[in-house]
Scaffold this motif. Structure first.
Motif, PDB file in Angstrom:
ATOM      1  N   ILE A  95      11.550  66.504   0.835  1.00 21.55           N
ATOM      2  CA  ILE A  95      12.015  67.806   1.289  1.00 21.55           C
ATOM      3  C   ILE A  95      13.517  67.729   1.547  1.00 21.55           C
ATOM      4  CG2 ILE A  95       9.808  68.461   2.303  1.00 21.55           C
ATOM      5  CD1 ILE A  95      11.051  67.924   5.050  1.00 21.55           C
ATOM      6  N   LEU A 139       2.846  65.768   3.714  1.00 19.73           N
ATOM      7  CA  LEU A 139       3.611  67.013   3.649  1.00 19.73           C
ATOM      8  C   LEU A 139       2.659  68.191   3.531  1.00 19.73           C
ATOM      9  CD1 LEU A 139       6.369  68.352   3.490  1.00 19.73           C
ATOM     10  CD2 LEU A 139       6.319  67.999   1.029  1.00 19.73           C
ATOM     11  N   ASP A 141       3.543  71.434   5.318  1.00 15.22           N
ATOM     12  CA  ASP A 141       4.391  72.622   5.304  1.00 15.22           C
ATOM     13  C   ASP A 141       5.852  72.192   5.410  1.00 15.22           C
ATOM     14  OD1 ASP A 141       5.493  75.132   5.504  1.00 15.22           O
ATOM     15  OD2 ASP A 141       4.744  75.525   7.523  1.00 15.22           O
ATOM     16  N   GLU A 142       6.616  72.437   4.362  1.00 11.96           N
ATOM     17  CA  GLU A 142       8.020  72.048   4.329  1.00 11.96           C
ATOM     18  C   GLU A 142       8.825  72.753   5.409  1.00 11.96           C
ATOM     19  OE1 GLU A 142      11.733  72.054   1.181  1.00 11.96           O
ATOM     20  OE2 GLU A 142       9.688  72.017   0.410  1.00 11.96           O
ATOM     21  N   ASN A 143       8.554  74.042   5.642  1.00 13.57           N
ATOM     22  CA  ASN A 143       9.286  74.800   6.670  1.00 13.57           C
ATOM     23  C   ASN A 143       9.046  74.240   8.058  1.00 13.57           C
ATOM     24  OD1 ASN A 143      10.406  76.553   4.803  1.00 13.57           O
ATOM     25  ND2 ASN A 143       8.652  77.933   4.891  1.00 13.57           N
ATOM     26  N   TRP A 145       8.596  71.109   8.833  1.00 13.16           N
ATOM     27  CA  TRP A 145       9.450  69.928   8.962  1.00 13.16           C
ATOM     28  C   TRP A 145      10.904  70.326   9.183  1.00 13.16           C
ATOM     29  CZ3 TRP A 145       8.300  65.099   9.967  1.00 13.16           C
ATOM     30  CH2 TRP A 145       7.004  64.662   9.738  1.00 13.16           C
ATOM     31  N   GLN A 146      11.371  71.340   8.471  1.00 13.52           N
ATOM     32  CA  GLN A 146      12.754  71.793   8.640  1.00 13.52           C
ATOM     33  C   GLN A 146      12.981  72.316  10.049  1.00 13.52           C
ATOM     34  OE1 GLN A 146      12.815  74.482   5.330  1.00 13.52           O
ATOM     35  NE2 GLN A 146      13.642  72.942   3.930  1.00 13.52           N
TER      36      GLN A 146
END
Length: 162
Positions: A95, A139, A141-143, A145-146
């Protein structure tokens, strides 16, 4: 004094580590350790690291607590992934996270936090764009993690380092 011994604590540490690693205080070992302790700090002097200024010492304790809890959770989650027979399908991936940190100390601290947390790895950082590439073992949900990086770690690191 600083011209002869630019980083006295580093010199003392290097000498001490040399003696410990060699397991001896023989004159030759002591002389080699002293030479390393005197000469290697001059290489450090050429790097000229900027002075670290810490604004919020209380935030250091909060960050340390969060990191400790996150490392414990990640250890448990990674162990569960590895040890579970035929669990849900795991998706790992890379990501990109946009960082707004400016302090090199804050960026280095974030690198240590991410890499020391099981299941995550700091892969690459582009200083020009401020983009971090990291690998996540699970992984979902990428959002998420951000948001975790920005709101949990970056916010506190900005408080600590100006």
């Amino acid at each position: 004094m600083s011209r002869l011994l630019p980083y006295p604590l580093l010199s003392l540490f290097l000498l001490s580590m040399w003696l410990v690693l060699n397991g001896s205080v023989a004159p030759a070992t002591l002389l080699n350790g002293a030479l390393l302790g005197l000469l290697l700090p001059f290489a450090m002097r050429t790097l000229e690291p900027p002075k670290a200024r810490i604004r919020a010492p209380g935030a250091i304790l909060r960050l340390a607590g969060l990191v400790f809890v996150d490392i414990l959770r990640s250890n448990y989650a990674v162990a569960r992934i590895i040890l579970s027979p035929r669990g849900r399908e795991r998706v790992s991936g890379f990501i990109t996270v946009q960082l707004s940190l400016q302090s090199p100390y804050a960026i280095a601290m974030l690198a240590v936090i991410i890499t020391s947390t099981p299941g995550t790895l700091w892969v690459q950082y582009d200083a020009r764009s401020g983009q971090l590439l990291m690998h996540v073992l699970d992984l979902v949900d990428e959002n998420e993690w951000q948001d975790l990086i920005a709101n949990r770690y970056e916010r506190l690191l900005k408080e600590i380092f100006p």
